[in-house]
Design a protein around this motif. Structure first.
Motif, short mmCIF file in Angstrom:
data_model
loop_
_atom_site.label_atom_id
_atom_site.label_comp_id
_atom_site.label_asym_id
_atom_site.label_seq_id
_atom_site.Cartn_x
_atom_site.Cartn_y
_atom_site.Cartn_z
N PHE A 1 0.85 -1.18 0.00
CA PHE A 1 0.00 0.00 0.00
C PHE A 1 0.89 1.24 0.00
O PHE A 1 1.51 1.55 1.02
N SER B 1 -5.67 8.92 3.61
CA SER B 1 -5.67 7.59 3.00
C SER B 1 -5.17 6.57 4.01
O SER B 1 -4.12 6.77 4.62
N ASN C 1 -4.38 2.54 4.01
CA ASN C 1 -4.26 1.34 3.15
C ASN C 1 -4.91 1.57 1.79
O ASN C 1 -5.67 0.75 1.28
N ASN C 2 -4.61 2.74 1.20
CA ASN C 2 -5.09 3.16 -0.13
C ASN C 2 -6.59 3.47 -0.19
O ASN C 2 -7.12 3.70 -1.27
N GLU C 3 -7.28 3.47 0.94
CA GLU C 3 -8.68 3.90 0.97
C GLU C 3 -8.71 5.39 1.29
O GLU C 3 -8.21 5.82 2.33
N SER D 1 -7.67 0.28 13.79
CA SER D 1 -7.89 -0.71 12.73
C SER D 1 -8.99 -1.71 13.09
O SER D 1 -9.63 -2.28 12.20
N GLY E 1 -12.15 0.64 12.68
CA GLY E 1 -12.13 1.51 11.51
C GLY E 1 -12.36 2.97 11.82
O GLY E 1 -12.42 3.80 10.91
N THR F 1 -13.56 3.64 8.36
CA THR F 1 -12.96 3.10 7.14
C THR F 1 -13.44 1.67 6.90
O THR F 1 -13.81 0.96 7.84
N LYS F 2 -13.43 1.27 5.65
CA LYS F 2 -13.73 -0.12 5.32
C LYS F 2 -12.55 -1.03 5.67
O LYS F 2 -12.72 -2.16 6.08
N THR F 3 -11.36 -0.51 5.46
CA THR F 3 -10.17 -1.31 5.73
C THR F 3 -10.01 -1.56 7.22
O THR F 3 -10.29 -0.70 8.06
N ARG F 4 -9.57 -2.77 7.56
CA ARG F 4 -9.29 -3.14 8.95
C ARG F 4 -7.88 -3.74 9.06
O ARG F 4 -7.56 -4.41 10.03
N VAL F 5 -7.06 -3.49 8.05
CA VAL F 5 -5.72 -4.08 8.00
C VAL F 5 -4.76 -3.26 8.84
O VAL F 5 -4.58 -2.06 8.59
#
Length: 198
Positions: free
Chosen positions: A48, A65, A67-69, A91, A94, A110-114
């Motif tokens: 990312f 941003s 993780n690119n979101e 994370s 989110g 965020t949608k990402t949880r990484v």
């Protein structure tokens, strides 16, 4: 740190502790006359390039941003004064929070949880389009940056307000401004023992 001109070759690389971050807070102070978009803080991972990016546009928009979101905020238009920016993210939930000059903007999820896992490349003054490089002159920062700190937890509102209100820094435990673990590339000037007024 003074970034004197638009360039692809001037930047500062921070050396934070190598640790997986399930939570993160980043705070810094900046001062610029730029009227175009630019990068304030760029963290990249190999998978990312925008792992954690703070990217304002003085016309009244700021992009974070993770993780690119891309998450966009409508913020108060840029004015010619020192600006204090804090961003926190968890994370697991989110939950993303943006603070500018003591004002908290509406929280987002965020949608990402990484989690943010090492190795990471953390750069001031440029936006990374790949790990550690591929810079664009039109995204470069021109102006001054100071008091950059990173924590592995979410700062409370009281801590953010204390950070904003004081001239000194509450040191980060992942990256501390006072320990000065960074590498300067190009014509960035480092001013020692300089004080400013908000």
């Amino acid at each position: 740190m003074v970034f004197p001109k638009a360039t692809k070759t001037d930047y500062v690389t921070l050396r934070p502790k190598e640790k997986t971050l399930t939570k993160i807070s980043v705070c810094l102070r900046s001062y610029t006359e730029l009227t175009r978009e630019h990068s304030l803080f760029s963290m990249a991972k190999h998978n990312f390039h925008n792992a954690f990016l703070i990217y304002p546009n003085p016309s009244g928009c700021l992009c974070i941003s993770i993780n690119n979101e891309n998450i966009y905020y409508k913020v108060d238009p840029e004015s010619l004064k020192w600006k204090h920016t804090c961003v926190t993210w968890n994370s697991k939930t989110g939950l993303l929070q943006l603070w500018i000059n003591g004002k908290r903007y509406p929280r987002r999820v965020t949608k990402t949880r990484v989690p943010l896992t090492p190795p990471v490349s953390v750069i001031l003054g440029q936006e990374q389009d790949k790990f550690g490089g591929s810079f664009d002159l039109n995204q470069s920062f021109v102006g001054e940056i100071t008091d950059v700190n990173i924590w592995n937890y979410v700062l409370s509102p009281a801590m953010v307000m204390a950070y904003f209100a004081d001239y000194y820094t509450i040191s980060g435990n992942i990256y501390s401004w006072v320990r000065k673990k960074y590498t300067v590339t190009g014509q960035v000037s480092i001013l020692q023992n300089q004080y400013y007024r908000k």
